[in-house]
Design an enzyme around this catalytic site. Sequence first.
Site, PDB file in Angstrom:
ATOM      1  CB  VAL A 161      -0.960  -0.018   1.221  1.00 57.70           C
ATOM      2  CG1 VAL A 161      -0.227   0.297   2.510  1.00 57.70           C
ATOM      3  CG2 VAL A 161      -2.124   0.928   1.016  1.00 57.70           C
ATOM      4  CE1 TYR A 162       3.343   1.516   4.545  1.00 56.75           C
ATOM      5  CE2 TYR A 162       5.558   0.658   4.223  1.00 56.75           C
ATOM      6  CZ  TYR A 162       4.471   0.895   5.041  1.00 56.75           C
ATOM      7  OH  TYR A 162       4.522   0.504   6.363  1.00 56.75           O
ATOM      8  CB  SER A 163       4.074   5.383  -2.808  1.00 56.87           C
ATOM      9  OG  SER A 163       4.559   6.298  -1.862  1.00 56.87           O
ATOM     10  CG  ASP A 164      -1.520   2.812  -6.019  1.00 56.47           C
ATOM     11  OD1 ASP A 164      -2.063   1.791  -5.563  1.00 56.47           O
ATOM     12  OD2 ASP A 164      -1.773   3.280  -7.152  1.00 56.47           O
ATOM     13  N   GLY A 165       2.088   1.007  -4.224  1.00 53.68           N
ATOM     14  CA  GLY A 165       2.987   0.027  -4.824  1.00 53.68           C
ATOM     15  C   GLY A 165       4.311   0.578  -5.300  1.00 53.68           C
TER      16      GLY A 165
END
Length: 326
Positions: free
Chosen positions: A60-64
């Site tokens: 989920v960090y920076s949408d992958g």
Amino acid sequence: MEYTQLGRTGLEVSRICLGCMTYGAPERGNHAWTLPEESSRPLIRQALELGINFLDTANVYSDGNSEEIVGRAVRDFARRADVVIATKLHGRMRPGPNGAGLSRRAVLQEIDNSLRRLGTDFVDLYQIHRWDPKTPIEETLEALHDVVKAGKARYIGASSMYAWQFAKALYTSRLHGWTEFVSMQNHINLLNREEEREMLPLCADQGVAVLPWSPLARGRLTRDWNETSERQDSDMFGNSLYGGAVESDRRVIERVAGVAKQRGVPRAQVALAWVAQQHGVTAPIVGASKPQHLNDAVAALALKLAPEEIAALEEPYTPHAVVGFQ
């Protein structure tokens, strides 16, 4: 750099884990303060050169994008065999049904997505980011067991939940002969010590590695009480973690400043040394947006706080609300 075993496993990890939530395109995901790839790569390289072999990220960090940046940096700056890569799942990756959570479908789909973004055949540690109340834990654990048996993850871990939930997960895995969680990534710092009540004793008893996140309280322990930062101003989740015990928190921060002044070291080293010296702690997860952050993290391992210093740092603490499980 110091190294230790990851809980009861034979896996050796550095006593500092590089938290990679800091690295990712600011326009992707929910964190406008993250660093783009060109700014992230020198910091990841510095961490590897300092002997930090343990990198933690999440889908989920920076949408992958964090996983993508980490994967490319590892390929360019190290041998895959020398690096321990950890990632997580649970958070929402797309809108609509089945876009988040710990269902069997999510586990099997998200491990493949993470491996693709990381550019690797396996992750060393695959963690559930939070507890999923909508999915039976048996479903999640069996799916994670299958991920390990398929060779896509070497070990599994968990993060931020109630101790009874973690105990239930460990018991359920043993009952069925499934792969067990070997680590717990939870919220521990001088401003929030609630994990000392139940979770830390449970982990110590069960031989589970403890990987504290936010060991510097999102930077609050590194500066004066009335100072702020760009990240603090825009970090909605971080701001939800603190502010419930203002007076005691302020006094703790002042104590950190006092010990740091006496020792002649930055406050970050004192606050991180306290976490690293807690019984059962394996490797604090440290985010680094500047080279000095990494230097301070490594130096903190050599800073051995005296009993009277620890007592002074801990004395102002008052009970806090349980936060960070959402």
